[in-house]
Design a protein around this motif. Sequence first.
Motif, mmCIF file in Angstrom:
data_model
loop_
_atom_site.group_PDB
_atom_site.id
_atom_site.type_symbol
_atom_site.label_atom_id
_atom_site.label_comp_id
_atom_site.label_asym_id
_atom_site.label_seq_id
_atom_site.Cartn_x
_atom_site.Cartn_y
_atom_site.Cartn_z
ATOM 1 N N THR A 13 0.765 -1.127 0.113
ATOM 2 C CA THR A 13 -0.016 -0.001 -0.053
ATOM 3 C C THR A 13 0.779 1.364 -0.242
ATOM 4 O O THR A 13 0.276 2.109 -0.240
ATOM 5 C CB THR A 13 -0.916 0.118 1.293
ATOM 6 O OG1 THR A 13 -0.214 -0.037 2.338
ATOM 7 C CG2 THR A 13 -1.839 -1.088 1.178
ATOM 8 N N GLY A 14 2.139 1.101 0.244
ATOM 9 C CA GLY A 14 3.077 2.257 0.453
ATOM 10 C C GLY A 14 4.551 1.691 0.371
ATOM 11 O O GLY A 14 4.738 0.607 0.932
ATOM 12 N N LEU A 15 5.237 2.837 0.212
ATOM 13 C CA LEU A 15 6.726 2.468 0.522
ATOM 14 C C LEU A 15 7.376 3.730 1.004
ATOM 15 O O LEU A 15 6.788 4.794 0.756
ATOM 16 C CB LEU A 15 7.533 1.950 -0.991
ATOM 17 C CG LEU A 15 7.356 0.800 -1.283
ATOM 18 C CD1 LEU A 15 7.509 0.800 -2.963
ATOM 19 C CD2 LEU A 15 8.265 -0.360 -0.901
ATOM 20 N N SER A 16 8.559 3.658 1.612
ATOM 21 C CA SER A 16 9.156 4.807 2.025
ATOM 22 C C SER A 16 10.878 4.740 1.930
ATOM 23 O O SER A 16 11.463 3.748 2.538
ATOM 24 C CB SER A 16 8.748 5.471 3.132
ATOM 25 O OG SER A 16 9.536 6.415 4.047
ATOM 26 N N HIS A 17 11.527 5.401 1.061
ATOM 27 C CA HIS A 17 12.696 5.484 0.788
ATOM 28 C C HIS A 17 13.562 6.255 2.187
ATOM 29 O O HIS A 17 13.202 7.675 2.245
ATOM 30 C CB HIS A 17 13.247 6.211 -0.566
ATOM 31 C CG HIS A 17 14.693 5.925 -0.821
ATOM 32 N ND1 HIS A 17 15.359 6.804 -1.678
ATOM 33 C CD2 HIS A 17 15.592 5.417 -0.168
ATOM 34 C CE1 HIS A 17 16.486 6.682 -1.871
ATOM 35 N NE2 HIS A 17 16.859 5.566 -0.733
ATOM 36 N N ILE A 18 14.249 5.643 3.067
ATOM 37 C CA ILE A 18 14.690 6.389 3.901
ATOM 38 C C ILE A 18 16.065 7.124 3.699
ATOM 39 O O ILE A 18 17.201 6.419 3.661
ATOM 40 C CB ILE A 18 14.743 5.334 5.141
ATOM 41 C CG1 ILE A 18 13.825 4.569 5.371
ATOM 42 C CG2 ILE A 18 15.648 6.218 6.515
ATOM 43 C CD1 ILE A 18 12.411 5.357 5.702
ATOM 44 N N GLY B 143 17.929 11.544 3.402
ATOM 45 C CA GLY B 143 17.978 12.433 4.553
ATOM 46 C C GLY B 143 16.717 12.797 5.192
ATOM 47 O O GLY B 143 15.554 13.103 4.568
ATOM 48 N N GLY B 144 16.886 13.010 6.617
ATOM 49 C CA GLY B 144 15.739 13.241 7.327
ATOM 50 C C GLY B 144 15.480 11.995 8.050
ATOM 51 O O GLY B 144 14.562 11.757 9.078
ATOM 52 N N GLY B 145 15.816 10.702 7.515
ATOM 53 C CA GLY B 145 16.037 9.577 8.294
ATOM 54 C C GLY B 145 14.388 9.216 8.476
ATOM 55 O O GLY B 145 13.541 9.358 7.760
ATOM 56 N N LEU B 146 13.955 7.932 9.370
ATOM 57 C CA LEU B 146 12.738 7.416 9.418
ATOM 58 C C LEU B 146 11.753 8.295 9.930
ATOM 59 O O LEU B 146 10.577 8.400 9.486
ATOM 60 C CB LEU B 146 12.962 6.280 10.481
ATOM 61 C CG LEU B 146 11.793 5.309 10.512
ATOM 62 C CD1 LEU B 146 11.563 4.708 9.337
ATOM 63 C CD2 LEU B 146 11.876 4.666 11.645
ATOM 64 N N LEU B 147 11.938 9.298 10.739
ATOM 65 C CA LEU B 147 11.201 10.360 11.420
ATOM 66 C C LEU B 147 10.673 11.382 10.215
ATOM 67 O O LEU B 147 9.561 11.807 10.183
ATOM 68 C CB LEU B 147 11.684 10.951 12.495
ATOM 69 C CG LEU B 147 12.295 10.202 13.544
ATOM 70 C CD1 LEU B 147 12.733 11.198 14.707
ATOM 71 C CD2 LEU B 147 11.276 9.230 14.272
ATOM 72 N N GLU B 148 11.454 11.726 9.208
ATOM 73 C CA GLU B 148 11.002 12.627 8.342
ATOM 74 C C GLU B 148 10.517 11.929 7.295
ATOM 75 O O GLU B 148 9.607 12.600 6.353
ATOM 76 C CB GLU B 148 12.115 13.603 7.991
ATOM 77 C CG GLU B 148 12.615 14.167 9.232
ATOM 78 C CD GLU B 148 11.838 15.422 9.550
ATOM 79 O OE1 GLU B 148 11.227 15.853 8.761
ATOM 80 O OE2 GLU B 148 11.885 15.715 10.742
ATOM 81 N N ASN B 149 10.866 10.829 6.586
ATOM 82 C CA ASN B 149 10.407 10.241 5.529
ATOM 83 C C ASN B 149 9.159 9.330 5.573
ATOM 84 O O ASN B 149 8.449 9.244 4.397
ATOM 85 C CB ASN B 149 11.715 9.397 4.792
ATOM 86 C CG ASN B 149 12.645 10.352 4.143
ATOM 87 O OD1 ASN B 149 12.515 10.833 3.144
ATOM 88 N ND2 ASN B 149 14.010 10.358 4.825
ATOM 89 N N LEU B 150 9.183 8.488 6.585
ATOM 90 C CA LEU B 150 8.064 7.639 6.651
ATOM 91 C C LEU B 150 6.745 8.404 6.528
ATOM 92 O O LEU B 150 5.691 8.170 5.895
ATOM 93 C CB LEU B 150 8.027 6.654 7.739
ATOM 94 C CG LEU B 150 7.044 5.764 8.056
ATOM 95 C CD1 LEU B 150 6.693 4.834 6.837
ATOM 96 C CD2 LEU B 150 7.299 4.895 9.325
ATOM 97 N N PRO B 151 6.448 9.517 7.313
ATOM 98 C CA PRO B 151 5.043 10.293 7.207
ATOM 99 C C PRO B 151 4.734 10.576 5.727
ATOM 100 O O PRO B 151 3.765 11.105 5.693
ATOM 101 C CB PRO B 151 5.643 11.569 8.137
ATOM 102 C CG PRO B 151 6.518 11.034 9.024
ATOM 103 C CD PRO B 151 7.415 10.137 8.258
#
Length: 464
Positions: free
Chosen positions: A357-362, A364-372
């Motif tokens: 249903t989705g993907l997130s490339h981690i 710059g900004g790390g997990l906290l900035e990219n996952l949202p």
Amino acid sequence: GAGVEYLLLVGYMRILSKQFCDYWAGRCINVHPSLLPKHAGGMDLEVHQAVIDAKEPESGCTIHEVTEEVDGGPIVIQKVVKVDESDTAESLKSKVQALEGVAFIEAIQKKCKTTVSYADAGVSIDAGNSLVEMIKPACKATRRPGCDADLGGFGGLFDLAAAGYKSEDTIIIGATDGVGTKLRVAHMTKKHESVGIDLVAMCVNDLIVAGGEPLFFLDYFATGKLDVNEAAAVVKGIAEGCSQAGCGLIGGETAEMPSMYAPGDYDLAGFSVGAVHKDKVLPQNVSAGDVLLGLPSSGVHSNGFSLVRKLVEKANLDYESACPWDKNAGTVGDSLLTPTKIYVKCCLPLLKKDMLTGLSHITGGGLLENLPRSLPSNVKAEITGHPPLPAVFSWMKQTSGLDDYEMLRTFNNGVGMVLIVKSGVVDEAKALLREAGEDVVYDLGVLTERQGDEEQVEMKCSLA
């Protein structure tokens, strides 16, 4: 002027007046014992010592026109010498001085020429042509349905239909990126083979997050003076990255721009284009209850290197030092130049089966900035199973003194891609990932209902 046509300053250590500089503009040259614009303003041994203290791999001499700005006039000629680990300021001075006479003669000959070619301006057409011939086989190896990956035309061609896409139900996706200051590590170590893979990875990993398949890639390589072998190593790395991603390298641009870059420096930019069926664009139907799976990173990837380089300096290391976090990695430079992992071929099988249903490339900004960026506003991610920190990140955490929050918003910390999967297909998704070569898949956590303005990523475990 008493009949004098050209003035040479050798060992002249006085500041010249504006009147003098204006009168002799373009007709007065000076020699400086470094590769300007680096280490301008100093004199004699202090310049050579500054080069050694900065751990420069190369030094040399610069013949430049004299202006009011000390050591700031247009560069005429530069001669380069290798800086050895055993060099002192005195030994380096001897090596550089041996080139100064030769450089002055070349500068005079250049002044006496009545014609000015492109090469005289610092751009070698022959070097550019040689580069194209050297990289053609590597580019040709990236052929795929839709393109032949031939070089030499004014534009690269791609046939969507041949790749299996019909124009009426296809959306084109574009992604562009660079490698950032990781290039500085490549420059310092003179190891250029892997940064091309980084360039491709940073683009195609972003592209698949939208649910698409990378189709083709173009690159931009800019430098002050083209080193054909160096540039060929970079482009061969780009071709390798394209092969890993299954996209064709259909063109690029090599720009030789004297005075824009310091000697030995270059910059890279990449452009990837992909396609996705209109009803398959991600994120799609992300909701509470979905499961978060994490795929390991190969290392630092290509983000955060301004901080990484600062930490190497703080630890009194250089890029040739033995790697303190991995005894098998060789040097610090070897470890940090580990190329960014490309996730295309392991994710495509899941995309084709509509399991994500989705993907997130981690990045710059790390997990906290990219996952949202891949979550709707009414859900949040609860991270309950972050993997232990790989050794390179443990070393950086200890050396920097950063807390978990700052680490998580700066680096990937061992998780390079997050997959959002419906709970009923988690086991099947893991099986497909294993078939694609992903032996390690992290159970990161789940999505839950978000209340009010809660943070969209809640860490329920610490970085260990």
